[in-house]
Design an enzyme around this catalytic site. Structure first.
Site, PDB file in Angstrom:
ATOM      1  N   LYS A 165      10.407 -21.499 -62.105  1.00  0.00           N
ATOM      2  CA  LYS A 165      11.451 -22.398 -62.603  1.00  0.00           C
ATOM      3  C   LYS A 165      10.937 -23.293 -63.726  1.00  0.00           C
ATOM      4  O   LYS A 165      11.679 -23.671 -64.606  1.00  0.00           O
ATOM      5  CB  LYS A 165      11.984 -23.275 -61.464  1.00  0.00           C
ATOM      6  N   ARG A 175      -0.276 -16.905 -52.168  1.00  0.00           N
ATOM      7  CA  ARG A 175       1.107 -16.668 -51.735  1.00  0.00           C
ATOM      8  C   ARG A 175       1.221 -15.289 -51.106  1.00  0.00           C
ATOM      9  O   ARG A 175       0.541 -14.355 -51.541  1.00  0.00           O
ATOM     10  CB  ARG A 175       2.048 -16.758 -52.940  1.00  0.00           C
ATOM     11  N   LEU A 191       8.740 -12.413 -69.253  1.00  0.00           N
ATOM     12  CA  LEU A 191       7.697 -11.381 -69.231  1.00  0.00           C
ATOM     13  C   LEU A 191       6.319 -11.960 -69.464  1.00  0.00           C
ATOM     14  O   LEU A 191       5.460 -11.326 -70.078  1.00  0.00           O
ATOM     15  CB  LEU A 191       8.002 -10.353 -70.327  1.00  0.00           C
ATOM     16  N   GLY A 192       6.110 -13.188 -69.039  1.00  0.00           N
ATOM     17  CA  GLY A 192       4.812 -13.822 -69.251  1.00  0.00           C
ATOM     18  C   GLY A 192       4.999 -15.324 -69.249  1.00  0.00           C
ATOM     19  O   GLY A 192       6.139 -15.818 -69.264  1.00  0.00           O
ATOM     20  N   ASP A 235       8.644 -21.227 -56.112  1.00  0.00           N
ATOM     21  CA  ASP A 235       7.657 -20.589 -57.000  1.00  0.00           C
ATOM     22  C   ASP A 235       8.262 -19.451 -57.814  1.00  0.00           C
ATOM     23  O   ASP A 235       7.575 -18.480 -58.133  1.00  0.00           O
ATOM     24  CB  ASP A 235       6.454 -20.047 -56.202  1.00  0.00           C
ATOM     25  N   THR A 246       2.880 -28.359 -47.135  1.00  0.00           N
ATOM     26  CA  THR A 246       1.898 -28.623 -48.190  1.00  0.00           C
ATOM     27  C   THR A 246       0.991 -29.792 -47.803  1.00  0.00           C
ATOM     28  O   THR A 246       0.056 -30.112 -48.529  1.00  0.00           O
ATOM     29  CB  THR A 246       2.602 -28.958 -49.521  1.00  0.00           C
ATOM     30  N   THR A 276      -1.169 -26.488 -53.577  1.00  0.00           N
ATOM     31  CA  THR A 276      -2.219 -26.394 -52.555  1.00  0.00           C
ATOM     32  C   THR A 276      -3.273 -25.342 -52.878  1.00  0.00           C
ATOM     33  O   THR A 276      -4.287 -25.274 -52.188  1.00  0.00           O
ATOM     34  CB  THR A 276      -1.587 -26.031 -51.192  1.00  0.00           C
ATOM     35  N   GLY A 277      -3.040 -24.499 -53.868  1.00  0.00           N
ATOM     36  CA  GLY A 277      -3.987 -23.433 -54.195  1.00  0.00           C
ATOM     37  C   GLY A 277      -3.973 -22.297 -53.184  1.00  0.00           C
ATOM     38  O   GLY A 277      -4.751 -21.356 -53.284  1.00  0.00           O
ATOM     39  N   GLN A 331      11.445 -26.241 -55.108  1.00  0.00           N
ATOM     40  CA  GLN A 331      11.441 -25.270 -54.000  1.00  0.00           C
ATOM     41  C   GLN A 331      12.531 -24.205 -54.249  1.00  0.00           C
ATOM     42  O   GLN A 331      12.810 -23.887 -55.382  1.00  0.00           O
ATOM     43  CB  GLN A 331      11.602 -25.944 -52.637  1.00  0.00           C
ATOM     44  N   THR A 340      11.605 -26.727 -46.110  1.00  0.00           N
ATOM     45  CA  THR A 340      11.209 -28.076 -46.493  1.00  0.00           C
ATOM     46  C   THR A 340      12.273 -29.051 -45.975  1.00  0.00           C
ATOM     47  O   THR A 340      13.240 -28.628 -45.328  1.00  0.00           O
ATOM     48  CB  THR A 340      10.976 -28.169 -48.020  1.00  0.00           C
ATOM     49  N   GLY A 364       5.418 -27.921 -57.627  1.00  0.00           N
ATOM     50  CA  GLY A 364       4.414 -27.872 -58.683  1.00  0.00           C
ATOM     51  C   GLY A 364       4.896 -26.966 -59.782  1.00  0.00           C
ATOM     52  O   GLY A 364       5.334 -25.852 -59.533  1.00  0.00           O
ATOM     53  N   HIS A 365       4.912 -27.469 -60.997  1.00  0.00           N
ATOM     54  CA  HIS A 365       5.318 -26.642 -62.135  1.00  0.00           C
ATOM     55  C   HIS A 365       4.116 -26.459 -63.033  1.00  0.00           C
ATOM     56  O   HIS A 365       3.449 -27.434 -63.370  1.00  0.00           O
ATOM     57  CB  HIS A 365       6.396 -27.330 -62.968  1.00  0.00           C
TER      58      HIS A 365
HETATM   59  P1  IMP Z   1       6.719 -29.214 -47.095  1.00  0.00           P
HETATM   60  O1  IMP Z   1       7.768 -29.218 -48.133  1.00  0.00           O
HETATM   61  O2  IMP Z   1       5.363 -29.663 -47.595  1.00  0.00           O
HETATM   62  O3  IMP Z   1       7.137 -29.936 -45.865  1.00  0.00           O
HETATM   63  O4  IMP Z   1       6.494 -27.684 -46.642  1.00  0.00           O
HETATM   64  C1  IMP Z   1       7.486 -26.960 -45.943  1.00  0.00           C
HETATM   65  C2  IMP Z   1       7.507 -25.504 -46.377  1.00  0.00           C
HETATM   66  O5  IMP Z   1       7.951 -25.416 -47.713  1.00  0.00           O
HETATM   67  C3  IMP Z   1       6.129 -24.826 -46.358  1.00  0.00           C
HETATM   68  O6  IMP Z   1       6.316 -23.452 -46.046  1.00  0.00           O
HETATM   69  C4  IMP Z   1       5.665 -24.931 -47.801  1.00  0.00           C
HETATM   70  O7  IMP Z   1       4.738 -23.930 -48.152  1.00  0.00           O
HETATM   71  C5  IMP Z   1       6.996 -24.743 -48.507  1.00  0.00           C
HETATM   72  N1  IMP Z   1       7.018 -25.354 -49.852  1.00  0.00           N
HETATM   73  C6  IMP Z   1       7.141 -26.660 -50.152  1.00  0.00           C
HETATM   74  N2  IMP Z   1       7.154 -26.845 -51.471  1.00  0.00           N
HETATM   75  C7  IMP Z   1       7.040 -25.620 -52.020  1.00  0.00           C
HETATM   76  C8  IMP Z   1       7.040 -25.152 -53.375  1.00  0.00           C
HETATM   77  O8  IMP Z   1       7.159 -25.900 -54.352  1.00  0.00           O
HETATM   78  N3  IMP Z   1       6.933 -23.808 -53.537  1.00  0.00           N
HETATM   79  C9  IMP Z   1       6.852 -22.950 -52.493  1.00  0.00           C
HETATM   80  N4  IMP Z   1       6.857 -23.343 -51.222  1.00  0.00           N
HETATM   81  C10 IMP Z   1       6.961 -24.663 -50.992  1.00  0.00           C
END
Ligand code: IMP
Length: 444
Positions: A11, A299, A408-409, A8, A123, A295-296, A218, A233, A35-36
């Protein structure tokens, strides 16, 4: 381009910027856990699998063999783009990428529940179980979706086994193999025009001297081997993962660009030394809109951690950094940076290799003055308030890496390009403490 923290880092926006100079953009690991969010002309795009380069009609986008593909989500993304008038005829998918199946998703969620307070905070998108089947050599690959007899045989066996787990271990209803076989063969037919030998395609692109951008999902600290295991992950987001996940040799990579937020966030469980459980943490969350794209989930937020930053420089061999969301700090009177950890009475600047030590370290902070004025309209380093410039300089010096981009935004134009990270002069891997990180020639 890789994430230098726990994902997050913003990127999506940096890839979008760099895609302008790229002929090919490649995703090499991860799946729909990523997620982008990209904002172009006021329109917001949420992409999980398709590289943000898809917004440029002449950029080829490849989803490489180290990724795991949920065809249902991928097809929804293609449909969403089509509805917005963005063609996907320049999207290519590796035939050796693994496929996330319905049982992967169910098992991911059931296993998390079973772990109780040991949960990872995944997730819930089936990522871990898909990679586990890949390692166990029982996975389904994209090419299998185009082989009706082979898929039927494989899934009849696999789903029988998965049903045992679902029913006996997790008290969930069983899945019907015939329905899933039909559904996934239909996905295969729809994906067929996009399916390629992506390693060969990339090799040919390299031979033609085309610019290729490998886009990590990630971040470094979520890497299966080098992250904060077990709170990671199941893939390799680090720069080295690009070679394995895309099927190219290390000699084909010219530069490695890291992306880090001006503070730190983390989603899911696991230690986070600089986490703030106070109004400042909440302010970072509110001003930074820190909610997961996938996932909403809210953070967790904290100060910038330069120990992690230095580790990311080392593990990825970073040439330079892009610092994002600097504007989120605009209202703070003072800003802290974690410059070292105190572990068992000892102070270290190095990321501890031991999970126990990392879980028990306390941050050593240095406090810098805030600037308390808006930076969102700054377009050059000279436009920045002095303390903001000093903050960036401090980060570059302590992590021993030049900063090439400052964001910056969310919009494309809310960016300061200090140095073109692709065409600018390549920096020495070991940053020379004596040099000024800001002396790079301006970009033309
Ligand atoms: P998984 O990748 O769904 O198995 O999750 C494993 C860990 O990686 C968890 O802590 C998730 O929140 C984190 N994670 C997976 N994908 C992302 C991402 O794109 N951004 C931030 N955290 C992530």
């Amino acid at each position: 381009m890789i994430g230098a923290q726990w994902g997050d880092e913003g990127k999506g926006k940096i890839t979008d910027l760099l895609s302008k100079s790229a002929d090919v953009v490649v995703r090499y690991q991860g799946g729909v856990n990523a997620g982008h969010t990209v904002v172009v002309n006021g329109q917001t795009f949420k992409l999980h699998l398709i590289p943000s380069g898809i917004l440029y009609p002449d950029t080829e986008c490849i989803i490489g063999s180290g990724t795991v593909i949920d065809p249902q989500v991928l097809l929804e993304e293609i449909d969403q783009l089509t509805a917005l008038g963005i063609p996907s005829n320049h999207l290519f998918i590796s035939q050796t990428a693994h496929v996330t199946m319905p049982y992967h998703r169910l098992l991911d969620q059931a296993e998390e529940e079973f772990r109780g307070h040991h949960r990872i905070g995944t997730t819930g998108r089936g990522i871990g179980p898909t990679y586990a089947d890949k390692s166990e050599r029982t996975g389904v690959r994209v090419q299998d979706l185009m082989d009706p007899a082979g898929l039927a045989e494989q899934l009849t066996w696999t789903i029988t086994q998965k049903n045992l787990l679902l029913e006996k271990l997790y008290s969930l209803p069983p899945l019907d193999p015939a329905t899933i076989i039909d559904q996934y063969l239909a996905y295969g037919e729809r994906l067929r025009p996009h399916v390629v030998d992506s390693s060969l395609m990339l090799y040919e692109a390299v031979q033609k001297r085309r610019n290729i951008l490998f886009e990590g999902a990630q971040g470094t600290l979520l890497d299966l081997d080098h992250g904060t295991y077990p709170y990671v992950t199941s893939s390799n987001p680090v720069a080295g993962g690009a070679c394995v996940g895309a099927g190219i040799g290390p000699t084909m990579i010219d530069r490695v660009i890291g992306v880090a937020k001006a503070y730190t966030t983390r989603v899911g469980e696991g230690p986070f030394p600089t986490e703030l459980h106070d109004p400042i943490g909440q302010l970072l969350c509110d001003r930074g809109a820190e909610f997961g794209t996938t996932t909403g989930r809210q953070r967790r937020c904290g100060w910038f951690d330069a120990v992690i930053g230095r580790y990311a420089v080392r593990i990825n061999g970073l040439d330079c950094l892009a610092i994002t969301k600097l504007d989120v700090l605009d209202t703070l009177p003072e800003i802290k940076v974690c410059v070292a950890y105190r572990i068992d009475g000892r102070v270290t600047q190095h990321f501890p290799n031991s999970a126990r030590q990392f879980a028990h370290c306390t941050p050593v902070y240095e406090t810098l003055p805030g600037w308390q004025q808006p930076t969102t309209d700054c377009r050059t380093l000279e436009d920045l308030p002095r303390p903001a410039l000093s903050y960036l300089k401090f980060l570059a010096e302590i992590m021993e890496v030049p900063i090439a981009i400052v964001s910056l935004g969310a919009s494309r134009d809310q960016t300061i390009i200090v140095e073109d990270p692709i065409h600018g002069p390549k920096r020495a891997l070991l940053y020379d403490q004596g040099t000024d990180p800001w002396v790079a020639p301006p970009v033309t």
